[in-house]
Design a protein around this motif. Structure first.
Motif, PDB file in Angstrom:
ATOM      1  N   LEU A  22      13.109   1.009   1.054  1.00  0.00           N
ATOM      2  CA  LEU A  22      11.759   0.934   1.616  1.00  0.00           C
ATOM      3  C   LEU A  22      11.360   2.259   2.266  1.00  0.00           C
ATOM      4  O   LEU A  22      10.224   2.717   2.101  1.00  0.00           O
ATOM      5  CB  LEU A  22      11.626  -0.209   2.623  1.00  0.00           C
ATOM      6  N   LYS A  25      10.253   4.604  -0.467  1.00  0.00           N
ATOM      7  CA  LYS A  25       8.992   4.213  -1.099  1.00  0.00           C
ATOM      8  C   LYS A  25       7.801   4.318  -0.152  1.00  0.00           C
ATOM      9  O   LYS A  25       6.702   4.657  -0.579  1.00  0.00           O
ATOM     10  CB  LYS A  25       9.098   2.783  -1.640  1.00  0.00           C
ATOM     11  N   GLU A 132      15.361  -3.754  -5.404  1.00  0.00           N
ATOM     12  CA  GLU A 132      14.291  -2.788  -5.666  1.00  0.00           C
ATOM     13  C   GLU A 132      12.941  -3.444  -5.968  1.00  0.00           C
ATOM     14  O   GLU A 132      11.938  -3.103  -5.345  1.00  0.00           O
ATOM     15  CB  GLU A 132      14.728  -1.831  -6.776  1.00  0.00           C
ATOM     16  N   PRO A 133      12.857  -4.423  -6.878  1.00  0.00           N
ATOM     17  CA  PRO A 133      11.549  -5.047  -7.115  1.00  0.00           C
ATOM     18  C   PRO A 133      11.062  -5.881  -5.920  1.00  0.00           C
ATOM     19  O   PRO A 133       9.846  -5.997  -5.693  1.00  0.00           O
ATOM     20  CB  PRO A 133      11.769  -5.922  -8.356  1.00  0.00           C
ATOM     21  N   ILE A 135      11.556  -5.064  -2.784  1.00  0.00           N
ATOM     22  CA  ILE A 135      11.026  -4.070  -1.836  1.00  0.00           C
ATOM     23  C   ILE A 135       9.644  -3.586  -2.293  1.00  0.00           C
ATOM     24  O   ILE A 135       8.743  -3.378  -1.476  1.00  0.00           O
ATOM     25  CB  ILE A 135      11.998  -2.881  -1.678  1.00  0.00           C
ATOM     26  N   GLU A 136       9.455  -3.436  -3.600  1.00  0.00           N
ATOM     27  CA  GLU A 136       8.120  -3.092  -4.127  1.00  0.00           C
ATOM     28  C   GLU A 136       7.083  -4.124  -3.688  1.00  0.00           C
ATOM     29  O   GLU A 136       5.980  -3.774  -3.279  1.00  0.00           O
ATOM     30  CB  GLU A 136       8.140  -3.019  -5.657  1.00  0.00           C
ATOM     31  N   LYS A 137       7.446  -5.398  -3.784  1.00  0.00           N
ATOM     32  CA  LYS A 137       6.530  -6.476  -3.382  1.00  0.00           C
ATOM     33  C   LYS A 137       6.286  -6.457  -1.880  1.00  0.00           C
ATOM     34  O   LYS A 137       5.164  -6.711  -1.425  1.00  0.00           O
ATOM     35  CB  LYS A 137       7.071  -7.828  -3.824  1.00  0.00           C
ATOM     36  N   LEU A 139       6.340  -3.822   0.028  1.00  0.00           N
ATOM     37  CA  LEU A 139       5.456  -2.673   0.264  1.00  0.00           C
ATOM     38  C   LEU A 139       4.014  -3.029  -0.066  1.00  0.00           C
ATOM     39  O   LEU A 139       3.107  -2.728   0.715  1.00  0.00           O
ATOM     40  CB  LEU A 139       5.950  -1.482  -0.559  1.00  0.00           C
ATOM     41  N   SER A 140       3.796  -3.680  -1.190  1.00  0.00           N
ATOM     42  CA  SER A 140       2.431  -4.092  -1.567  1.00  0.00           C
ATOM     43  C   SER A 140       1.842  -5.045  -0.542  1.00  0.00           C
ATOM     44  O   SER A 140       0.664  -4.947  -0.190  1.00  0.00           O
ATOM     45  CB  SER A 140       2.439  -4.773  -2.936  1.00  0.00           C
TER      46      SER A 140
END
Length: 143
Positions: A22, A25, A132-133, A135-137, A139-140
């Protein structure tokens, strides 16, 4: 500013990995820390955690921390690796109820993040691929 705290058991595998992902990113837009419900202060990230992060080009300067009242108060969002971690936090810090979620619950998924502790590096790579995916969510959702 959003302040995210990742929590696992010993704060040497999953939560430092999530923290590092995180941080990479989000850059300066989100403050990130990690802790463990049974951590010893000052331990480095596990060798395999550091190895997998290095493979992904993510710097890992980690020193483990025991979950404390100060960290609970610091965080605007506390994301645990398992439902057991969440329940342990709510037992010790009931005032944190509105900001504690399992990582998967926070991003509308089910289950716990697998624990690579003591496994070979490939298991740590699998945990990274799981985190990883998610953490992407996160962040969004935080933006």
């Amino acid at each position: 500013m959003k302040r995210v705290l990742f929590v696992c058991t010993g704060n040497t595998c999953r939560s430092p990995m999530a923290e590092a992902i995180l941080r990479k990113k989000a850059g300066e837009s989100i403050e990130v820390k990690s802790a463990g419900i049974f951590a010893s202060d000052g331990s480095p990230a596990s060798t395999n955690t550091a190895h997998v992060l290095q493979e992904k080009g993510i710097e890992c300067q980690h020193s483990s921390s025991l979950l404390t009242q100060d960290l609970i108060e610091w965080a605007t969002c506390i994301l645990t690796m398992t439902s057991h971690h969440k329940q342990a936090i709510l037992h010790s810090f009931p005032e944190a109820q509105d900001k504690v979620f399992t990582l998967k619950e926070y991003v509308d998924s089910d289950g716990d993040v697998s624990d690579p502790f003591g496994g070979p590096v490939d298991i740590y790579r699998e945990t990274y691929a799981e985190l990883e995916p998610l953490i992407e969510k996160v962040l969004s959702k935080l933006k």
